[in-house]
Design a protein around this motif. Structure first.
Motif, PDB file in Angstrom:
ATOM      1  N   UNK A 150       0.871  -1.189   0.000  1.00 19.62           N
ATOM      2  CA  UNK A 150       0.000   0.000   0.000  1.00 19.62           C
ATOM      3  C   UNK A 150       0.897   1.225   0.000  1.00 19.62           C
ATOM      4  N   UNK A 151       0.293   2.393  -0.054  1.00 18.06           N
ATOM      5  CA  UNK A 151       1.038   3.640   0.145  1.00 18.06           C
ATOM      6  C   UNK A 151       0.945   4.012   1.619  1.00 18.06           C
ATOM      7  N   UNK A 152       2.082   4.312   2.212  1.00 15.99           N
ATOM      8  CA  UNK A 152       2.144   4.674   3.624  1.00 15.99           C
ATOM      9  C   UNK A 152       2.455   6.162   3.746  1.00 15.99           C
ATOM     10  N   UNK A 153       1.591   6.852   4.480  1.00 19.15           N
ATOM     11  CA  UNK A 153       1.774   8.278   4.702  1.00 19.15           C
ATOM     12  C   UNK A 153       2.199   8.530   6.144  1.00 19.15           C
ATOM     13  N   UNK A 154       3.202   9.329   6.282  1.00 17.16           N
ATOM     14  CA  UNK A 154       3.604   9.859   7.571  1.00 17.16           C
ATOM     15  C   UNK A 154       2.860  11.177   7.762  1.00 17.16           C
ATOM     16  N   UNK A 169      -3.396  17.953  10.564  1.00 17.20           N
ATOM     17  CA  UNK A 169      -2.344  17.017  10.201  1.00 17.20           C
ATOM     18  C   UNK A 169      -1.605  17.522   8.969  1.00 17.20           C
ATOM     19  N   UNK A 170      -0.281  17.417   9.024  1.00 17.56           N
ATOM     20  CA  UNK A 170       0.573  17.727   7.884  1.00 17.56           C
ATOM     21  C   UNK A 170       1.148  16.408   7.389  1.00 17.56           C
ATOM     22  N   UNK A 171       0.920  16.099   6.121  1.00 18.38           N
ATOM     23  CA  UNK A 171       1.291  14.811   5.561  1.00 18.38           C
ATOM     24  C   UNK A 171       2.553  14.895   4.713  1.00 18.38           C
ATOM     25  N   UNK A 172       3.266  13.767   4.659  1.00 18.11           N
ATOM     26  CA  UNK A 172       4.303  13.592   3.670  1.00 18.11           C
ATOM     27  C   UNK A 172       3.681  13.132   2.360  1.00 18.11           C
ATOM     28  N   UNK A 173       4.515  12.937   1.343  1.00 23.27           N
ATOM     29  CA  UNK A 173       4.010  12.568   0.020  1.00 23.27           C
ATOM     30  C   UNK A 173       3.702  11.085  -0.109  1.00 23.27           C
ATOM     31  N   UNK A 174       4.143  10.312   0.862  1.00 21.54           N
ATOM     32  CA  UNK A 174       3.833   8.885   0.837  1.00 21.54           C
ATOM     33  C   UNK A 174       4.954   8.036   0.272  1.00 21.54           C
TER      34      UNK A 174
END
Lengths: 114, 111
Positions: free
Chosen positions: B86-90, B99-104
């Motif tokens: 899957x794609x994992x987001x931090x 929430x501030x997300x990374x690009x995955x």
């Protein structure tokens, strides 16, 4: 327990038209958030409701976007008029209280503006 | 400016081995860090979180490590399973609760 539901799952509209996205949060969740992911980029915050009040709308791109949460239950996000750069996946999330960091996301609405 | 960075767009591991996903951040005011997993055409699913006052949190096969001095966190999955693909987001939570997300990172676990 039902999760966060969003409607529609997909929407294709022409530039200049209006689209309204709907989100039903998990029952009892006071906090409702809208996020957007433009293709290939990170998921970005749009705004945060606590019950029916806008707590933070710092992420809203411009005044073509209007979010409401009447009665503190479901929320709508209206884009009027839509532009090409508004295309992306719009996610809604909810959480019971801000002390809990995790928010629970809906499946998203994929908006395509042509 | 990107406050949460996931520098590896993809990672491929063998089933049964360890998967390590990394995340760096710049804002020292973040109070919680989270990992979300996302399958195609679905929304992000919460996986595990860690408070900024902790350095490790474990939940079954998933462990998150936080190194505040380095502003770095990692997610360890042991053992990795094909269903973990899957794609994992931090993501990181700031004082305003957003929430501030990374690009995955796209994780592929090969059978």
């Amino acid at each position: 327990e039902a999760g966060v539901t969003q409607f529609p799952s997909h929407s294709v509209i022409e530039k200049g038209q209006t689209v309204t996205l709907r989100c039903d949060p998990i029952s009892g969740h006071d906090n409702l958030y809208w996020y957007r992911r433009v293709m290939g980029k990170e998921i970005k915050f749009l705004l945060h409701f606590v019950k029916e009040s806008k707590q933070d709308e710092s992420g809203m791109p411009n005044n073509r976007f209007l979010a409401e949460r009447t009665g503190g239950t479901y929320s709508t996000l209206k884009v009027q008029p839509a532009e090409l750069e508004d295309s992306g996946v719009y996610f809604c999330a909810s959480s019971p209280r801000v002390a809990r960091a995790e928010a629970f996301f809906g499946q998203g609405t994929r908006l395509t503006v042509v | 400016d990107q406050q949460v960075k996931q520098n590896s767009p993809s990672l491929s591991v063998q089933e049964g081995r360890i998967s390590i996903l990394n995340c760096d951040y710049t804002n020292s005011m973040f109070d919680y860090f989270l990992w979300y997993k996302k399958y195609p055409a679905e929304g992000p699913t919460f996986l595990i979180s860690i408070s900024s006052i902790k350095d490790k949190n474990e939940d079954g096969r998933f462990t998150v490590f936080l190194n505040k001095s380095a502003k770095h966190l990692s997610l360890h999955i042991v053992p990795s399973q094909p269903g973990d693909s899957a794609v994992y987001f931090c993501a990181a939570r700031g004082s305003n609760y957003k929430l501030t997300f990374g690009k995955g990172t796209l994780l592929t676990v090969n059978p």
